[in-house]
Scaffold this active site. Structure first.
Site, mmCIF file in Angstrom:
data_model
loop_
_atom_site.group_PDB
_atom_site.id
_atom_site.type_symbol
_atom_site.label_atom_id
_atom_site.label_comp_id
_atom_site.label_asym_id
_atom_site.label_seq_id
_atom_site.Cartn_x
_atom_site.Cartn_y
_atom_site.Cartn_z
ATOM 1 C CG ASP A 178 -1.785 -1.258 1.286
ATOM 2 O OD1 ASP A 178 -2.288 -1.675 0.230
ATOM 3 O OD2 ASP A 178 -1.930 -1.831 2.381
ATOM 4 C CG HIS A 223 -3.407 -5.275 2.767
ATOM 5 N ND1 HIS A 223 -2.905 -4.373 1.847
ATOM 6 C CD2 HIS A 223 -3.536 -6.448 2.104
ATOM 7 C CE1 HIS A 223 -2.722 -4.987 0.687
ATOM 8 N NE2 HIS A 223 -3.109 -6.249 0.810
HETATM 9 P P1 NAD Z 1 -0.077 -18.445 -5.233
HETATM 10 O O1 NAD Z 1 -1.252 -19.339 -5.312
HETATM 11 O O2 NAD Z 1 0.654 -18.117 -6.474
HETATM 12 O O3 NAD Z 1 0.993 -19.046 -4.217
HETATM 13 C C1 NAD Z 1 0.630 -19.500 -2.954
HETATM 14 C C2 NAD Z 1 1.583 -20.600 -2.543
HETATM 15 O O4 NAD Z 1 1.185 -21.033 -1.244
HETATM 16 C C3 NAD Z 1 1.546 -21.819 -3.478
HETATM 17 O O5 NAD Z 1 2.842 -22.170 -3.899
HETATM 18 C C4 NAD Z 1 0.943 -22.897 -2.603
HETATM 19 O O6 NAD Z 1 1.424 -24.199 -2.881
HETATM 20 C C5 NAD Z 1 1.377 -22.430 -1.217
HETATM 21 N N1 NAD Z 1 0.604 -23.044 -0.156
HETATM 22 C C6 NAD Z 1 -0.704 -23.378 -0.135
HETATM 23 N N2 NAD Z 1 -1.004 -23.976 1.018
HETATM 24 C C7 NAD Z 1 0.141 -24.017 1.742
HETATM 25 C C8 NAD Z 1 0.467 -24.528 3.004
HETATM 26 N N3 NAD Z 1 -0.433 -25.141 3.767
HETATM 27 N N4 NAD Z 1 1.741 -24.397 3.422
HETATM 28 C C9 NAD Z 1 2.658 -23.796 2.648
HETATM 29 N N5 NAD Z 1 2.416 -23.313 1.442
HETATM 30 C C10 NAD Z 1 1.159 -23.421 0.999
HETATM 31 O O7 NAD Z 1 -0.576 -17.104 -4.492
HETATM 32 P P2 NAD Z 1 0.206 -15.694 -4.414
HETATM 33 O O8 NAD Z 1 -0.185 -14.850 -5.551
HETATM 34 O O9 NAD Z 1 1.633 -15.946 -4.112
HETATM 35 O O10 NAD Z 1 -0.513 -15.049 -3.111
HETATM 36 C C11 NAD Z 1 -0.315 -15.622 -1.847
HETATM 37 C C12 NAD Z 1 -1.123 -14.864 -0.794
HETATM 38 O O11 NAD Z 1 -0.624 -13.523 -0.658
HETATM 39 C C13 NAD Z 1 -2.603 -14.702 -1.130
HETATM 40 O O12 NAD Z 1 -3.366 -14.926 0.033
HETATM 41 C C14 NAD Z 1 -2.730 -13.258 -1.553
HETATM 42 O O13 NAD Z 1 -4.011 -12.733 -1.377
HETATM 43 C C15 NAD Z 1 -1.715 -12.611 -0.641
HETATM 44 N N6 NAD Z 1 -1.246 -11.279 -1.048
HETATM 45 C C16 NAD Z 1 -1.050 -10.354 -0.071
HETATM 46 C C17 NAD Z 1 -0.578 -9.099 -0.373
HETATM 47 C C18 NAD Z 1 -0.343 -8.086 0.697
HETATM 48 O O14 NAD Z 1 -0.166 -6.904 0.385
HETATM 49 N N7 NAD Z 1 -0.272 -8.461 1.966
HETATM 50 C C19 NAD Z 1 -0.302 -8.759 -1.716
HETATM 51 C C20 NAD Z 1 -0.506 -9.718 -2.695
HETATM 52 C C21 NAD Z 1 -0.999 -10.992 -2.349
HETATM 53 C C1 LMR Z 2 -2.980 -6.513 -3.076
HETATM 54 O O1 LMR Z 2 -3.222 -5.497 -2.436
HETATM 55 O O2 LMR Z 2 -2.563 -6.475 -4.249
HETATM 56 C C2 LMR Z 2 -3.149 -7.861 -2.426
HETATM 57 O O3 LMR Z 2 -3.756 -7.750 -1.183
HETATM 58 C C3 LMR Z 2 -3.783 -8.880 -3.285
HETATM 59 C C4 LMR Z 2 -5.235 -8.617 -3.565
HETATM 60 O O4 LMR Z 2 -6.053 -9.517 -3.353
HETATM 61 O O5 LMR Z 2 -5.566 -7.525 -4.050
#
Ligand code: NAD
Ligand code: LMR
Length: 328
Positions: free
Chosen positions: A150, A178
């Protein structure tokens, strides 16, 4: 000399984040854990000529080993959004994932810093806190929800409106939580004053609050932000690592306000009220949260109103997360 574990290392965020951690000169040990594909990711990254020793941990049978002897766990494990979903729609799956991972950290490295990326952050951080409390190892100074994306978006989106601004140098405090309207950018308190009309402030605030949706829509079913998030996660992790190594660093992050860190009164008076968690600019040191950094001015009336809106939604998100563990 810091040991780091990335949990969810084979994912869209996990892979580039692990790459960036391998490039961090202060990381000496890098444990990569996932339930799929992680041996290949680790083998690949391990060839990069930096000093960090990379190890792969695959599946729940190797989770305890992955989080043993670590200083910092970064958690991007879990499912991402698809168009039409809110972050709260991810709770059903991600709540259990985060709970299991934090239980393992509590058992093997109870003093590790924990940085949670998995959404919905407003609820997964309270889940982590309750797990740590139940295990008798909760130190509110060491648990962080990663809201850096953010902050990164705020700097970049300001530059989209004002091309003269240096996006890399500009710091906009972003507080609250967030997701959507819980994200409150304090544009009036940016590190360099920005001359914005009322309409521009509204437009920018909305764009920062819903920046994640832009990426979800553009990826059209293939997930949410991964590359910008890996950058943001690596920047936050680097701040934690520098803090562990004795530097004082300021970063906004979602922390336990219930622990009443120094500086909490300013945030409570601004509208956080009795909330147990809130994103705030935090001064970090070797033990984690030192204190909440002063905002450095009075937020505008528009920003104060936005905090009130954020606080209402956050109250529910936090309660949902805590109840997942306590059953209350
Ligand atoms: P993705 O599906 O590409 O990757 C997620 C990974 O987690 C996969 O490799 C999967 O195998 C693994 N996984 C699933 N269950 C698991 C477990 N029990 N133990 C360990 N690993 C496990 O998803 P992504 O795009 O990398 O996003 C991951 C998370 O981050 C999502 O929840 C998304 O919403 C969040 N996110 C948060 C922010 C933020 O600003 N905080 C920003 C973007 C995404
Ligand atoms: C973001 O802000 O990009 C992440 O929290 C992923 C989402 O679900 O938007």
């Amino acid at each position: 000399m810091v040991s780091v574990a990335v949990l969810g290392a084979a994912g869209g965020i996990g892979q580039p984040l692990s790459l960036l951690m391998k490039l961090n000169a202060n990381v000496t040990k890098l444990n990569l854990y996932d339930i799929v594909n992680v041996p290949g990711v680790a083998a690949d990254i391990s060839h990069i000529a930096t000093n960090a020793e990379v190890k792969s941990f695959l599946g729940s049978g190797e989770l305890a080993a992955a989080v043993t002897g670590i200083d910092l766990a970064i958690i991007p494990a879990g499912v991402p959004r698809k168009p039409g979903m809110t972050r709260d729609d991810l709770f059903k799956i991600n709540a259990g994932i985060v709970k299991t991972l934090v239980e393992a950290i509590a058992a093997s490295s109870p003093r590790a810093f924990i940085a949670i990326i998995s959404n919905p952050v407003n609820s997964t951080v309270p889940i982590a806190a309750e797990v740590l409390k139940a295990k008798g190892v909760f130190d509110p100074r060491r648990l962080f929800g990663v809201t850096t994306l953010d902050v990164v978006r705020a700097s970049r989106f300001v530059r989209d409106l004002r091309p003269g601004v240096d996006a890399a140098a500009l710091r906009v405090p972003v507080i609250g939580g967030h997701s959507g309207t819980t994200i409150v950018p304090l544009l009036s308190l940016a590190s360099t004053p920005i001359d914005l009309s009322e309409a521009e402030v509204k437009e920018l605030t909305h764009r920062i609050q819903f920046g994640g949706d832009e990426v979800v829509k553009a990826k059209d079913g293939a997930g949410s932000a991964t590359l910008s998030m890996a950058h943001a996660g690596a920047r936050f992790a680097d701040s934690l690592i520098r803090a562990i190594n004795g530097e004082t660093v300021v970063e906004p992050t979602f922390i336990a306000l219930a622990a009443d860190p120094e500086g909490a009164e300013e945030i409570r008076a601004l509208g956080a009220g009795e909330l147990d968690f809130f994103a705030v600019p935090v001064e970090l040191g070797p033990e984690g949260v030192k204190r909440i950094a002063p905002l450095g001015g009075q937020p505008s009336a528009f920003e104060r109103e936005a905090v009130a809106v954020a606080a209402k939604a956050l109250d529910t998100n936090i309660a949902t997360g805590a109840a997942f563990v306590t059953g209350a």
